[in-house]
Design an enzyme around this catalytic site. Structure first.
Site, PDB file in Angstrom:
ATOM      1  N   HIS A   1       0.861  -1.198   0.000  1.00 45.27           N
ATOM      2  CA  HIS A   1       0.000   0.000   0.000  1.00 45.27           C
ATOM      3  C   HIS A   1       0.890   1.237   0.000  1.00 45.27           C
ATOM      4  O   HIS A   1       1.489   1.577   1.024  1.00 45.27           O
ATOM      5  CB  HIS A   1      -0.901   0.009   1.251  1.00 45.27           C
ATOM      6  CG  HIS A   1      -1.827   1.185   1.313  1.00 45.27           C
ATOM      7  ND1 HIS A   1      -3.179   1.054   1.544  1.00 45.27           N
ATOM      8  CD2 HIS A   1      -1.620   2.513   1.179  1.00 45.27           C
ATOM      9  CE1 HIS A   1      -3.746   2.242   1.550  1.00 45.27           C
ATOM     10  NE2 HIS A   1      -2.816   3.155   1.336  1.00 45.27           N
TER      11      HIS A   1
ATOM     12  N   HIS B   1       1.415   5.432  -1.762  1.00 48.37           N
ATOM     13  CA  HIS B   1       0.996   6.551  -2.623  1.00 48.37           C
ATOM     14  C   HIS B   1       2.256   7.112  -3.264  1.00 48.37           C
ATOM     15  O   HIS B   1       3.143   7.606  -2.564  1.00 48.37           O
ATOM     16  CB  HIS B   1       0.310   7.640  -1.795  1.00 48.37           C
ATOM     17  CG  HIS B   1      -0.919   7.149  -1.090  1.00 48.37           C
ATOM     18  ND1 HIS B   1      -2.170   7.236  -1.653  1.00 48.37           N
ATOM     19  CD2 HIS B   1      -1.063   6.517   0.096  1.00 48.37           C
ATOM     20  CE1 HIS B   1      -3.050   6.692  -0.821  1.00 48.37           C
ATOM     21  NE2 HIS B   1      -2.413   6.250   0.242  1.00 48.37           N
TER      22      HIS B   1
ATOM     23  N   LYS C   1      -9.516  -0.519  -5.588  1.00 47.14           N
ATOM     24  CA  LYS C   1      -9.513   0.193  -4.308  1.00 47.14           C
ATOM     25  C   LYS C   1     -10.850   0.863  -4.055  1.00 47.14           C
ATOM     26  O   LYS C   1     -11.343   1.618  -4.878  1.00 47.14           O
ATOM     27  CB  LYS C   1      -8.396   1.247  -4.329  1.00 47.14           C
ATOM     28  CG  LYS C   1      -8.318   2.102  -3.074  1.00 47.14           C
ATOM     29  CD  LYS C   1      -7.810   1.319  -1.886  1.00 47.14           C
ATOM     30  CE  LYS C   1      -8.007   2.070  -0.578  1.00 47.14           C
ATOM     31  NZ  LYS C   1      -6.798   2.603  -0.015  1.00 47.14           N
TER      32      LYS C   1
ATOM     33  N   HIS D   1     -10.457   1.184   2.107  1.00 42.26           N
ATOM     34  CA  HIS D   1     -10.231   2.207   3.137  1.00 42.26           C
ATOM     35  C   HIS D   1     -11.426   2.097   4.067  1.00 42.26           C
ATOM     36  O   HIS D   1     -12.516   2.572   3.741  1.00 42.26           O
ATOM     37  CB  HIS D   1     -10.137   3.609   2.515  1.00 42.26           C
ATOM     38  CG  HIS D   1      -9.828   4.655   3.551  1.00 42.26           C
ATOM     39  ND1 HIS D   1      -8.613   5.276   3.651  1.00 42.26           N
ATOM     40  CD2 HIS D   1     -10.576   5.138   4.582  1.00 42.26           C
ATOM     41  CE1 HIS D   1      -8.623   6.118   4.682  1.00 42.26           C
ATOM     42  NE2 HIS D   1      -9.809   6.052   5.260  1.00 42.26           N
TER      43      HIS D   1
HETATM   44  C1  NCD Z   1      -3.589   9.206   1.993  1.00 42.21           C
HETATM   45  C2  NCD Z   1      -3.194  10.226   0.928  1.00 42.21           C
HETATM   46  O1  NCD Z   1      -2.654  11.287   1.296  1.00 42.21           O
HETATM   47  O2  NCD Z   1      -3.373   9.965  -0.255  1.00 42.21           O
HETATM   48  N1  NCD Z   1      -3.563   9.855   3.283  1.00 42.21           N
HETATM   49  C3  NCD Z   1      -3.436   9.254   4.476  1.00 42.21           C
HETATM   50  O3  NCD Z   1      -3.528   9.942   5.493  1.00 42.21           O
HETATM   51  N2  NCD Z   1      -3.176   7.980   4.601  1.00 42.21           N
HETATM   52  C4  NCD Z   1      -4.904   8.604   1.669  1.00 42.21           C
HETATM   53  C5  NCD Z   1      -5.241   7.390   2.495  1.00 42.21           C
HETATM   54  O4  NCD Z   1      -4.625   6.326   2.341  1.00 42.21           O
HETATM   55  O5  NCD Z   1      -6.140   7.489   3.339  1.00 42.21           O
HETATM   56 ZN    ZN Z   2      -3.265   5.141   1.714  1.00 44.82          ZN
END
Ligand code: NCD
Ligand code: ZN
Length: 357
Positions: free
Chosen positions: A17, A19, A103, A140
């Site tokens: 996981h 980003h 997702k 989520h």
């Molecule tokens: C994530 C993001 O910034 O994209 N932020 C977070 O606080 N984890 C999104 C997510 O996974 O909830």
């Molecule tokens: Zn995330």
């Protein structure tokens, strides 16, 4: 896995996981993930989100272009579910080897989730398709109702939505992402092997007191928000338990300092640069180094039905001082900062590139 008090050598881990963002920030951060992890499940919450096969393919290309030449790294792409995504996109996306998972963001639950699913009951056709295709559903798991306290949103989601989904689709493989509560730990442990959960480094280190220690710590603000100490303890126990339903997912989610430190700051913690060291600290403190490799490098791949990585990484017991910030040049040519998790702290393990035991 070989380990001594001075050296840990383990099968190359994967991050289930992460980003990676896009544009200048993508270029700046991908090397941190690619240096350590063989593969990563890449979150699709860009603006606009990844809802088509073409956009996923293009995004994957941009990620690969940001990986340093000598490094082998495989981004695994995910489809962002919306109310009206056609099941065909998932079907063809899987067939063409573009999508590894889908997702589910409840609409407005977190960063860039406004186009997420507004009512889970509307996506039965999608859930049926995922079950049939054997494509994992990544969730989520927080309700968005304003009348549910923010600290209870995960527990309420499990009862109100997750349990019914699992009952209706018993063959669907589901990952409850970045779990934060004892409730989630217990639920996942007692469910079938088709349900698993990822656990982040920050939820293993922080409780909600840490977020308000001496003032509001925007660097510790993420979603789902960090919880009470008893939940952190339950997560540490789960991650180090050796149970195959819990595996590594960093939820590394960078935002520039200017977007974090403002009157309505963004949720997300950038931990990719030292994630592996951060997990190791926890496993050492819990006397569970023997459980580290399965959590980092085995259980996730098995759940996704992918082969294990054959390379390995080595860490040596040598202090690493985490920088206070990383700087990068953004599209408008200004320099922006990202604050890493553990900024300014000393961690006790260092990555040894090309080290032989
Ligand atoms: C994530 C993001 O910034 O994209 N932020 C977070 O606080 N984890 C999104 C997510 O996974 O909830
Ligand atoms: Zn995330």
């Amino acid at each position: 896995m070989k380990n001594s008090s001075q050296v840990i050598s383990l099968r190359k881990p994967d991050d289930w996981h992460v980003h990676l963002r896009d544009g200048a920030i993508l270029k700046a951060i991908v090397p941190h993930t690619a240096r350590v992890f063989g593969r990563a499940i890449v979150m699709p919450n860009l603006r606009p989100p990844i809802t088509t096969i073409d956009s996923a393919r293009e995004y994957r290309k941009r990620i690969l272009q940001s990986v340093p030449d000598e490094i082998e790294f495989t981004p695994l792409m995910t489809a962002y579910l919306t109310d009206d995504l056609s099941p065909e996109v998932l079907e063809i996306g899987k067939e063409e080897g573009i999508f590894t998972a889908a997702k589910l963001y409840p609409a407005n639950a977190t960063t860039n989730s406004a186009e997420g699913v507004s009512d889970i009951r509307l996506i039965d056709n999608i859930l049926e398709t995922l079950q049939r295709l054997g494509l994992p559903l990544l969730i989520h798991g927080e309700v968005v109702d304003q009348d549910v306290d923010i600290f209870d949103r995960e527990a309420v989601f499990i009862e109100k939505y997750l349990e019914p989904i699992l009952n209706r689709y018993p063959e669907l493989r589901v990952v409850l992402e970045h779990i934060t509560t004892e409730d989630a730990v217990q639920f996942v442990e007692s469910s079938s092997a088709n349900l698993a959960a990822t656990i982040t480094p920050h939820h293993l280190h922080l409780n909600r007191n840490a977020m308000f220690d001496g003032g509001f710590r925007s660097d510790f603000y993420c979603l789902p928000v960090v919880k009470r100490e008893k939940h952190r303890r339950a997560l540490r126990k789960a991650a180090t338990s050796g149970k195959s339903c819990f595996f590594l997912g960093t939820d590394s989610a960078p935002h520039t300092r200017s977007y974090k430190e403002t009157s309505c700051g963004c949720a997300g913690i950038f931990n990719a640069a030292y994630a592996i060291q951060s997990y190791i600290e926890v496993f050492e403190q819990e006397n569970a180094i023997s459980k580290l490799e399965n959590f980092c490098s085995v259980y996730g791949a098995r759940f996704y039905k992918l082969p294990l990585n054959s390379d390995s990484i080595t860490l040596i017991r040598q202090n690493t001082i985490v920088p206070n910030s990383f700087k990068f040049k953004s599209e408008d040519q200004s320099y922006q900062e990202i604050i890493p998790f553990h900024a300014g702290q000393t961690l006790s393990w260092s990555l040894k590139e090309g080290f032989e035991m």
